[in-house]
Design an enzyme around this catalytic site. Structure first.
Site, mmCIF file in Angstrom:
data_model
loop_
_atom_site.group_PDB
_atom_site.id
_atom_site.type_symbol
_atom_site.label_atom_id
_atom_site.label_comp_id
_atom_site.label_asym_id
_atom_site.label_seq_id
_atom_site.Cartn_x
_atom_site.Cartn_y
_atom_site.Cartn_z
ATOM 1 N NE ARG A 111 68.544 7.858 -9.719
ATOM 2 C CZ ARG A 111 67.360 7.316 -9.447
ATOM 3 N NH1 ARG A 111 67.248 6.479 -8.426
ATOM 4 N NH2 ARG A 111 66.305 7.598 -10.178
ATOM 5 C CE1 TYR A 216 80.798 9.962 -8.623
ATOM 6 C CE2 TYR A 216 81.843 9.227 -10.642
ATOM 7 C CZ TYR A 216 80.712 9.425 -9.890
ATOM 8 O OH TYR A 216 79.478 9.113 -10.407
ATOM 9 C CG ASP A 294 68.164 9.590 -18.916
ATOM 10 O OD1 ASP A 294 68.900 10.574 -19.130
ATOM 11 O OD2 ASP A 294 68.555 8.566 -18.327
HETATM 12 C C1 LIG Z 1 76.740 4.169 -15.261
HETATM 13 C C2 LIG Z 1 76.076 5.508 -15.266
HETATM 14 C C3 LIG Z 1 76.730 6.612 -14.724
HETATM 15 C C4 LIG Z 1 76.126 7.877 -14.755
HETATM 16 N N1 LIG Z 1 76.807 8.944 -14.240
HETATM 17 C C5 LIG Z 1 76.260 10.169 -14.321
HETATM 18 C C6 LIG Z 1 76.954 11.307 -13.785
HETATM 19 O O1 LIG Z 1 78.052 11.195 -13.241
HETATM 20 N N2 LIG Z 1 76.369 12.530 -13.890
HETATM 21 C C7 LIG Z 1 75.154 12.694 -14.510
HETATM 22 O O2 LIG Z 1 74.674 13.829 -14.602
HETATM 23 N N3 LIG Z 1 74.465 11.649 -15.003
HETATM 24 C C8 LIG Z 1 74.990 10.396 -14.934
HETATM 25 N N4 LIG Z 1 74.298 9.327 -15.417
HETATM 26 C C9 LIG Z 1 73.004 9.561 -16.088
HETATM 27 C C10 LIG Z 1 71.893 9.811 -15.118
HETATM 28 O O3 LIG Z 1 71.799 8.769 -14.196
HETATM 29 C C11 LIG Z 1 70.569 9.949 -15.878
HETATM 30 O O4 LIG Z 1 70.738 10.750 -17.013
HETATM 31 C C12 LIG Z 1 69.539 10.612 -14.972
HETATM 32 O O5 LIG Z 1 69.357 9.866 -13.810
HETATM 33 C C13 LIG Z 1 68.216 10.757 -15.720
HETATM 34 O O6 LIG Z 1 67.258 11.273 -14.854
HETATM 35 P P1 LIG Z 1 65.726 11.253 -15.235
HETATM 36 O O7 LIG Z 1 65.030 11.883 -14.083
HETATM 37 O O8 LIG Z 1 65.525 11.790 -16.588
HETATM 38 O O9 LIG Z 1 65.365 9.705 -15.338
HETATM 39 P P2 LIG Z 1 65.392 8.557 -14.229
HETATM 40 O O10 LIG Z 1 66.445 8.787 -13.226
HETATM 41 O O11 LIG Z 1 65.392 7.271 -14.985
HETATM 42 O O12 LIG Z 1 63.999 8.724 -13.478
HETATM 43 C C14 LIG Z 1 62.770 8.367 -14.083
HETATM 44 C C15 LIG Z 1 61.745 8.199 -12.977
HETATM 45 O O13 LIG Z 1 60.488 8.020 -13.577
HETATM 46 C C16 LIG Z 1 59.814 6.953 -12.913
HETATM 47 N N5 LIG Z 1 58.869 6.410 -13.897
HETATM 48 C C17 LIG Z 1 59.145 5.705 -15.016
HETATM 49 N N6 LIG Z 1 58.007 5.384 -15.663
HETATM 50 C C18 LIG Z 1 56.997 5.910 -14.936
HETATM 51 C C19 LIG Z 1 55.573 5.930 -15.099
HETATM 52 N N7 LIG Z 1 54.978 5.342 -16.152
HETATM 53 N N8 LIG Z 1 54.819 6.571 -14.183
HETATM 54 C C20 LIG Z 1 55.409 7.172 -13.106
HETATM 55 N N9 LIG Z 1 56.740 7.172 -12.893
HETATM 56 C C21 LIG Z 1 57.526 6.563 -13.813
HETATM 57 C C22 LIG Z 1 60.935 6.001 -12.526
HETATM 58 O O14 LIG Z 1 60.541 5.138 -11.486
HETATM 59 C C23 LIG Z 1 62.008 6.986 -12.097
HETATM 60 O O15 LIG Z 1 61.883 7.357 -10.747
HETATM 61 C C24 LIG Z 1 74.849 8.041 -15.348
HETATM 62 C C25 LIG Z 1 74.162 6.937 -15.851
HETATM 63 C C26 LIG Z 1 74.774 5.684 -15.824
HETATM 64 C C27 LIG Z 1 74.027 4.514 -16.395
#
Ligand SMILES: Cc1cc2nc3c(=O)[nH]c(=O)nc-3n(C[C@H](O)[C@H](O)[C@H](O)COP(=O)(O)OP(=O)(O)OC[C@H]3O[C@@H](n4cnc5c(N)ncnc54)[C@H](O)[C@@H]3O)c2cc1C
Length: 410
Positions: A111, A216, A294
């Site tokens: 990541r 993987y 997410d």
């Molecule tokens: C076990 C596991 C395996 C996974 N494997 C895969 C995979 O193989 N392939 C895949 O595509 N996905 C996979 N995922 C899913 C993937 O990790 C998430 O869907 C993805 O990281 C979501 O990204 P995001 O940017 O929406 O959220 P996040 O990665 O959660 O990022 C949110 C960001 O917002 C910040 N934030 C939160 N609140 C605030 C606030 N109030 N103010 C400012 N900043 C804030 C946080 O600090 C963070 O940096 C996996 C998840 C898990 C649990």
């Protein structure tokens, strides 16, 4: 607003959250002429987390954003030899690892490597670390954000990419907690040299009774990513950094395929993770606010699509926003939601179903194995999807007078 009355002012987007969804969205909108800032609560984008798979549907978008070389340098190609097994190691079948054209655009990624590659492609100064968003308001002219450090920001559009516990989600829908799946994921990384005989270029999934195990490679194949999915009544907070119990992990897979047992003997430490998702939200948008990743469509990881879908979201939004006027933003974000949910509602549901397959929750496992054998058709359809083309086609259909949108390459 028609083309003659459009203002020449550049749109300003504020992204809340510097995860994969937020940074990819910033890259995508930045390439389409939108001024963008990313506000991340953490002080630094650190070396936390474990592996992710990036599949053709997202990789083709990242390559178009000019990230191809950077990702090739840090990703680990995953392809031939990828297989599903029963808990005892007998083979259920091969895993489909290419789209319909035969393109094997799949990387195992750490990541942090993906975050670094995305961050490096943004203009210096784009990411404002140490900015925890605590408030949102909007009127006809603009949206405004408030941060815990006392700062404020104004933009034409706020992209809430702040994860499954999104602070901004409550400005769109009534707050509800995410749903715990009853499963805890233990994740970690092992140096390749510790397992010299391992099949490193493959994704491998062992499916047992109520549990499954997956591996993987990541980081150019120098590290092997593993995840053990184990039932647990105690909901564990999701976090990229909660330290797990390696003995508990190893004992959960006692008596499984000797390859799994051997790998777990090599584990020194691991992280753990409660797995949560949500049913599709009633809405993703409100005026100048759009949820993404997410925050919009938290899904279980059993299709490996959470981050991939977040990347697609950013590309769709960028295509729809390009060259548009601030007054059009509320309408554009509604189009974005409509376009994206047609895909992510299905993937959220399919991710749950696939977890049932991997955890062998079937009265008749032959049925499960038949579904796994046919699963390649669905995987290819996931991989074939080209969100940029879909968004451009949507615009051509709905706003034929626009000379945009363009395809941008490299
Ligand atoms: C076990 C596991 C395996 C996974 N494997 C895969 C995979 O193989 N392939 C895949 O595509 N996905 C996979 N995922 C899913 C993937 O990790 C998430 O869907 C993805 O990281 C979501 O990204 P995001 O940017 O929406 O959220 P996040 O990665 O959660 O990022 C949110 C960001 O917002 C910040 N934030 C939160 N609140 C605030 C606030 N109030 N103010 C400012 N900043 C804030 C946080 O600090 C963070 O940096 C996996 C998840 C898990 C649990």
């Amino acid at each position: 607003m028609n083309d003659q009355t459009r203002s020449t002012k550049r749109l300003r987007a504020a992204v809340v959250g510097g995860g994969i969804g937020g940074l990819a969205a910033a890259c995508a909108v930045g390439r389409r002429g939108i001024d963008v800032l990313v506000f991340e609560q953490a002080e630094t984008l650190g070396e936390i987390g474990a592996g992710l798979t990036i599949f053709p549907n997202a990789l083709r978008q990242l390559e178009r954003m000019g990230l191809g070389e950077a990702l090739a340098a840090v990703g680990a190609k995953i392809g031939d030899g990828s297989e599903y097994y029963r808990a005892d190691g007998t083979v259920v079948g091969p895993m489909t690892m290419s789209d319909s054209s035969g393109w094997n655009g799949i990387y195992g990624m750490h990541r942090a490597d993906l975050l670094n590659a995305l961050a490096a492609s943004l203009r210096p100064g784009t990411i404002r670390a140490g900015h925890r968003c605590i408030g949102f308001e909007q009127d006809d002219a603009a949206a405004r954000l408030k941060f815990a450090n006392g700062e404020t920001a104004e933009a034409d559009l706020v992209i809430a990419a702040d994860g499954i516990h999104s602070a901004l989600q409550r400005y769109v829908v009534a707050p509800t907690p995410p749903e715990y799946s009853g499963v805890r994921a233990y994740r970690g990384l092992i140096a390749r040299e510790k397992l010299p005989d391992w099949r490193h270029e493959a994704q491998q999934v062992w499916m047992g009774d109520g549990k499954h195990f997956m591996t993987y490679p990541v980081r150019s194949g120098r590290l092997l990513n593993y995840v053990g999915f184990v039932p647990s009544k105690n909901a564990t907070a999701e976090s990229w950094s909660a330290v797990g119990d390696r003995d508990e992990l190893a004992s959960s897979f006692d008596g499984w395929d000797p390859r799994v047992v051997r790998l777990l003997e090599a584990v020194e430490s691991c992280f753990w993770w409660g797995l949560y998702d949500r049913m599709p939200l009633q809405s993703w948008t409100n005026g100048r606010l759009a949820l993404l990743g997410d925050a919009a469509h938290a899904m279980l990881p059993h299709l490996g699509q959470g981050a991939n879908q977040a990347i697609e979201d950013g590309v769709a939004l960028a295509v729809l926003l390009e060259g548009q006027d601030s007054a059009d933003v509320p309408d554009i974000v509604q189009q974005y939601e409509k376009l994206r949910r047609a895909r992510t509602d299905v993937i959220q549901a399919e991710a749950r179903k696939n977890g049932q397959r991997y955890d062998s929750k079937y009265a008749n496992l032959d049925q499960r194995d038949r579904e796994i054998a046919n699963f390649g058709v669905f995987r290819r359809s996931l991989f074939d999807y080209d969100v940029e083309k879909v968004a451009i086609a949507h615009l051509r259909e709905n706003q034929p007078s626009l000379d945009r949108p363009r395809e941008i390459r490299g």
